[in-house]
Write a protein that holds these residues in place. Sequence first.
Motif, PDB file in Angstrom:
ATOM      1  N   ALA A 107      -6.396   1.412  -1.640  1.00  0.00           N
ATOM      2  CA  ALA A 107      -5.013   0.978  -1.894  1.00  0.00           C
ATOM      3  C   ALA A 107      -4.169   2.052  -2.542  1.00  0.00           C
ATOM      4  O   ALA A 107      -2.982   1.830  -2.791  1.00  0.00           O
ATOM      5  CB  ALA A 107      -5.008  -0.277  -2.766  1.00  0.00           C
ATOM      6  N   ASP A 161      -9.454  -5.598   1.187  1.00  0.00           N
ATOM      7  CA  ASP A 161      -9.645  -4.159   0.985  1.00  0.00           C
ATOM      8  C   ASP A 161     -10.914  -3.669   1.676  1.00  0.00           C
ATOM      9  O   ASP A 161     -10.946  -2.567   2.236  1.00  0.00           O
ATOM     10  CB  ASP A 161      -9.706  -3.834  -0.506  1.00  0.00           C
ATOM     11  CG  ASP A 161      -8.328  -3.796  -1.142  1.00  0.00           C
ATOM     12  OD1 ASP A 161      -7.342  -3.719  -0.393  1.00  0.00           O
ATOM     13  OD2 ASP A 161      -8.240  -3.865  -2.381  1.00  0.00           O
ATOM     14  N   TYR A 181       0.834  -1.194   0.000  1.00  0.00           N
ATOM     15  CA  TYR A 181       0.000   0.000   0.000  1.00  0.00           C
ATOM     16  C   TYR A 181       0.876   1.254   0.000  1.00  0.00           C
ATOM     17  O   TYR A 181       0.552   2.248   0.637  1.00  0.00           O
ATOM     18  CB  TYR A 181      -0.934  -0.004   1.209  1.00  0.00           C
ATOM     19  CG  TYR A 181      -1.732  -1.279   1.330  1.00  0.00           C
ATOM     20  CD1 TYR A 181      -2.701  -1.601   0.386  1.00  0.00           C
ATOM     21  CD2 TYR A 181      -1.506  -2.170   2.367  1.00  0.00           C
ATOM     22  CE1 TYR A 181      -3.425  -2.776   0.479  1.00  0.00           C
ATOM     23  CE2 TYR A 181      -2.231  -3.346   2.469  1.00  0.00           C
ATOM     24  CZ  TYR A 181      -3.180  -3.645   1.527  1.00  0.00           C
ATOM     25  OH  TYR A 181      -3.895  -4.813   1.612  1.00  0.00           O
TER      26      TYR A 181
END
Length: 335
Positions: free
Chosen positions: A128, A191, A78
Motif C-alpha cells: 500500500a 492487500d 493507494y
Amino acid sequence: TVATVVEPLTLPAADAAPPVPPGRMSPSIALAPVAVALAAIGLVAGVDDGATVGDVVRVVLICAWAAAGTALVASRRYGALGTVVLLVAVLAGVCSATAEPESTEVVHRLALGLLPAAGLHLLLALPAGALDGFRRSTVLAGYGTGLAIGIGLVLASAPPPWWPVLLEAAAFLSIGLPASNARYRTTRGLDRQRLQWLGLAVAVAAETALVLAALRLLLGGPDHWGEYAAGATVLLPLALAAGASRRLATRVDRLLVHTVALAGLTGVVVAVYLVVVVGLGRVPSEDERSLFALSMAAAAVAALLYLPAREWLGDAANRLVYGERQAPDESLRTF
C-alpha cells in the motif's frame, strides 16, 4: 415499562479496504504525463538513428508504468504506492530521453544509477506504499547508494562500465524480494490478493523469459528474444493497476494457482530439453531443428493439457467406480 432497543453489532469484513480519504487527488499524478513525454522524446531520438525493437519495448514499458501509477493514485487509497510507481516511470523516461544526445549524458548516468534504488523503494513499499522505520532507512540508503553509483558513472571514462548498475540491481533485488515476501506472509484480505496479482505477473514474465531463452539456445530464434523477454515485464505494472480495483483483486486466487501450476509444468519441459541438449553436448543442427521444434511444441501442449485432462479423467473414474465426482475418502478429508 421501559423498552430497550439493542441495535445489532455490525463488524467490518476482514478483507475490507480502508476508506478512501477525502480531499483532492495527489499532485503526484502530474508525473504520469511527464514520464510519457520523456518516453516519446526517447522514441523520437531513436527513430532518427533507426528505431529498434528495444526502443519500442522501452516506450511501451514506460507508458505502462505511468498508467499503473495513474490508476493507483486515482484510487486515492493507494496514492502513496502510486507515487513510487510514477517515480519509477519518470526515472526510466529520463534514461530513455537522455540516452542518445551527448549533452545529456551526465543526466542519463545519474538517472541510471537511481533507477534500481526506485525499484527497491517500490518493493519495500508494497502493498500500500507504507514504510516503517527500518524500511524507510533502507530506502534512503538505497537512494544514497544509487546516487553514488551515478556519480561514479559520470566520473568514469567513456564508455562507462555498466557492471556497477547491474551489481546494484542484483543487490537491491536480494534485499527487496525477501522483504516483500515477508510482508506478503503477514498480510491478509485485499492487500494479500493485490500482492498475488503481482506474483502472478512475476511467474508469467519469468516463464516467458525462460521459454524464449530456451528457444534461442535450442532453435536459434527468435532474434530479439531479450527484448521480447523484457517486454513480458509489462505484466508487472498491469498487475499493480489490476490490484487498484477491488473487483479484479478478489478474482486472482484460482488464476494464480493454475498459472503457477502451468508455469511449473512448462518449466519442467524446458529444463528437460535443456538437460538433454547439454547431455548430447551440441545444439541441434539446421536439419534437426524443425523436428526438434515440433517435439517441443508437442511436449508444451501435453503440459498445458495435463491439469484439465487429469481433473476430467479423475472425475470420470470416480463416477465409474463410486458414482460420484469425488471419492468418499477425499470428501471426508475435505470435510
